[in-house]
Design an enzyme around this catalytic site. Structure first.
Site, mmCIF file in Angstrom:
data_model
loop_
_atom_site.group_PDB
_atom_site.id
_atom_site.type_symbol
_atom_site.label_atom_id
_atom_site.label_comp_id
_atom_site.label_asym_id
_atom_site.label_seq_id
_atom_site.Cartn_x
_atom_site.Cartn_y
_atom_site.Cartn_z
ATOM 1 N N GLU A 25 47.336 9.010 43.241
ATOM 2 C CA GLU A 25 46.205 10.142 43.607
ATOM 3 C C GLU A 25 45.995 11.386 42.538
ATOM 4 O OE1 GLU A 25 46.763 10.091 48.729
ATOM 5 O OE2 GLU A 25 47.741 11.775 47.094
ATOM 6 N N CYS A 38 42.647 16.639 37.961
ATOM 7 C CA CYS A 38 43.982 16.454 37.537
ATOM 8 C C CYS A 38 45.079 15.285 38.082
ATOM 9 C CB CYS A 38 44.229 17.775 38.975
ATOM 10 S SG CYS A 38 45.805 18.003 39.703
ATOM 11 N N CYS A 72 60.245 20.916 45.661
ATOM 12 C CA CYS A 72 59.724 21.792 45.594
ATOM 13 C C CYS A 72 59.801 22.122 47.225
ATOM 14 C CB CYS A 72 59.065 22.415 44.676
ATOM 15 S SG CYS A 72 58.880 22.096 43.100
ATOM 16 N N CYS A 92 55.914 21.773 48.952
ATOM 17 C CA CYS A 92 55.300 21.024 48.074
ATOM 18 C C CYS A 92 54.837 19.265 48.744
ATOM 19 C CB CYS A 92 56.164 20.797 46.871
ATOM 20 S SG CYS A 92 54.710 19.373 46.035
ATOM 21 N N GLY A 113 54.379 14.416 40.642
ATOM 22 C CA GLY A 113 55.627 14.345 39.698
ATOM 23 C C GLY A 113 55.112 15.827 38.460
ATOM 24 N N GLU A 114 56.710 15.577 38.375
ATOM 25 C CA GLU A 114 57.048 16.861 36.673
ATOM 26 C C GLU A 114 56.865 16.197 35.420
ATOM 27 O OE1 GLU A 114 57.991 19.628 36.257
ATOM 28 O OE2 GLU A 114 57.838 18.974 34.513
ATOM 29 N N SER A 151 51.312 21.097 32.646
ATOM 30 C CA SER A 151 52.424 22.076 34.547
ATOM 31 C C SER A 151 53.237 21.685 34.830
ATOM 32 C CB SER A 151 50.849 22.248 35.737
ATOM 33 O OG SER A 151 52.190 23.192 36.843
ATOM 34 N N SER A 190 55.370 26.871 36.716
ATOM 35 C CA SER A 190 55.283 26.833 37.906
ATOM 36 C C SER A 190 56.591 28.125 38.142
ATOM 37 C CB SER A 190 55.229 25.841 38.521
ATOM 38 O OG SER A 190 55.266 25.817 40.294
ATOM 39 N N LEU A 191 56.053 28.848 38.878
ATOM 40 C CA LEU A 191 56.901 30.033 38.832
ATOM 41 C C LEU A 191 57.754 30.190 40.083
ATOM 42 C CD1 LEU A 191 58.524 31.863 37.212
ATOM 43 C CD2 LEU A 191 57.602 33.543 37.297
ATOM 44 N N ASN A 222 48.918 26.464 50.427
ATOM 45 C CA ASN A 222 47.818 25.437 51.295
ATOM 46 C C ASN A 222 48.882 24.797 52.820
ATOM 47 O OD1 ASN A 222 45.267 25.632 50.376
ATOM 48 N ND2 ASN A 222 45.916 24.492 48.386
ATOM 49 N N CYS A 270 46.396 21.796 45.651
ATOM 50 C CA CYS A 270 48.093 22.124 44.952
ATOM 51 C C CYS A 270 49.129 21.287 46.267
ATOM 52 C CB CYS A 270 47.911 23.263 44.695
ATOM 53 S SG CYS A 270 47.578 23.569 42.513
HETATM 54 S S1 SF4 Z 1 54.713 17.696 42.169
HETATM 55 FE FE1 SF4 Z 1 55.239 20.112 41.556
HETATM 56 S S2 SF4 Z 1 55.656 21.236 43.324
HETATM 57 FE FE2 SF4 Z 1 55.885 19.317 44.182
HETATM 58 S S3 SF4 Z 1 58.075 18.950 43.966
HETATM 59 FE FE3 SF4 Z 1 57.330 18.108 42.326
HETATM 60 S S4 SF4 Z 1 57.896 19.675 40.594
HETATM 61 FE FE4 SF4 Z 1 57.736 20.368 42.655
#
Ligand code: SF4
Length: 365
Positions: free
Chosen positions: A103, A116, A127, A130, A177-178, A209, A230-231, A306, A349
């Site tokens: 997506e 994005c 996280c 999320c 994803g990271e 990010s 992302s803090l 959200n 997000c």
């Molecule tokens: S997509 Fe981003 S916010 Fe979601 S679990 Fe992975 S690193 Fe964390």
């Protein structure tokens, strides 16, 4: 090396065009005994002019066009759905060849159109606020699957004559994803995005990010792309509660990196802070955030959470968000409230990948 093997076996191998940097494309073409400069011609046709059909590339001899169409796979992901939010953002869903879903989200703002993009299917960072984190990790996206999200979005815009947008102006790696957990593919995708003969995005228009994977952050050369961390909490214990990665890369180490980051004068790290009602949105939290970031050249994006059926967290009310924001502004911090876009179509997000959880639930019931 796999890449060299591929060149030696051209008869049987197709290359994913969108996974090749210009240099690699030159090598592939040179491997066939043809002129290297054909690579630059191809890049211009495909990326600059948006022509994906080799038969239309009229400054290339016909025999070569046939060879290239046999050699290169031009579509490895397939846009199957686009859903527009009431706020103007559009979620694009692609099928991959192995049956997964990627997506991406088009986000129009006043002067820019941001895409994005996702870097993985699922995510292993877990996280707790999320949706993607709840899916778990499925796999990394290949370079071509990252770049093709841009190509797919461009095709979508071209096929939408009512759209006021001619081009995508910014790319953010904030989808599923990271990105630094898929370092090589993300870096290659960025190289392709920045190639002047190709998509020609400037480094200032690309943002990576991350949750703060320090190994990747240290490998990321200043000037590669903008960095957003992302803090989400200024307190180690709280951050660990919502972001398990904080055990490995605690706030103190991230701040050490941020303080010593040698970006150019214009480069500032962005810190993202998702505001979760009653968890990290008090004035005390704002004060801790200020204490943590004061003296660091940075921007702060405050993102009211959200809600989703897959998380216990709630959205803070506007007054609380305004107070938090005002506290930071009073302290001369650069802080912006960024209302996440597309919540009504699960494109905001932390909401991407909902389709995976819905299908899991359906299978279980
Ligand atoms: S997509 Fe981003 S916010 Fe979601 S679990 Fe992975 S690193 Fe964390």
């Amino acid at each position: 090396m796999v890449f060299e093997n591929q060149i030696n076996e051209l008869d049987s191998i197709m290359f994913c065009f969108f996974g090749l940097t210009l240099k690699e494309l030159e090598d592939v073409i040179a491997g066939t005994g043809k002129e290297k400069y054909r690579a630059r011609q191809l890049y211009r046709w495909v990326y600059n002019k948006g022509i994906y059909d080799f038969s239309m590339m009229d400054n290339i001899p016909k025999s070569l066009r046939v060879l290239f169409s046999d050699m290169f796979d031009m579509e490895t992901i397939n846009l199957f759905e686009s859903i527009a939010s009431v706020d103007g953002s559009i979620k694009l869903s692609f099928h991959t060849k192995d049956g997964n879903i990627i997506e991406s989200v088009l986000i129009p703002e006043k002067q820019r159109l941001t895409l994005c993009v996702s870097s993985q299917i699922g995510c292993r960072m877990a996280c707790s606020f999320c949706v993607t984190g709840k899916i778990g990790f499925i796999r990394n996206l290949e370079t071509h699957e990252i770049v093709e999200q841009i190509i797919g979005a461009k095709k979508f815009l071209n096929g939408s004559p009512e759209s006021p947008w001619e081009k995508i102006t910014n790319i953010v790696f904030m989808g599923m994803g990271e990105p630094l957990d898929n370092f090589e593919n993300v870096m290659r995708a960025i190289e392709i995005m920045k190639e002047p003969l190709g998509l020609d995005f400037s480094k200032r228009r690309i943002t990576v990010s991350t949750v703060g994977l320090l190994g990747g952050l240290k490998r990321l050369q200043p000037g590669t792309a903008g960095i957003a961390i992302s803090l989400n909490a200024a307190d180690e214990q709280k951050r660990t509660e919502i972001m398990p990665i904080n055990r490995m890369y605690p706030i103190r180490d991230i701040m050490d990196f941020a303080r010593h980051y040698k970006g150019s004068q214009r480069e500032r790290i962005t810190f993202e802070y998702v505001l979760l009602k009653g968890f990290n949105d008090s004035l005390e939290d704002a004060k801790m955030l200020y204490e943590l970031l004061k003296g660091v050249r940075c921007k702060i994006n405050l993102i009211p959470f959200n809600e989703s059926p897959y998380s216990q967290f709630k959205t803070p009310d506007n007054k609380t968000v305004d107070q938090f924001h005002a506290y930071l502004i009073d302290k001369y911090m650069t802080a912006i409230v960024r209302n996440s876009r597309g919540p009504d179509v699960n494109a905001a997000c932390g909401q991407l990948g909902m389709a995976y959880l819905v299908s899991k639930k359906t299978k279980a019931s």
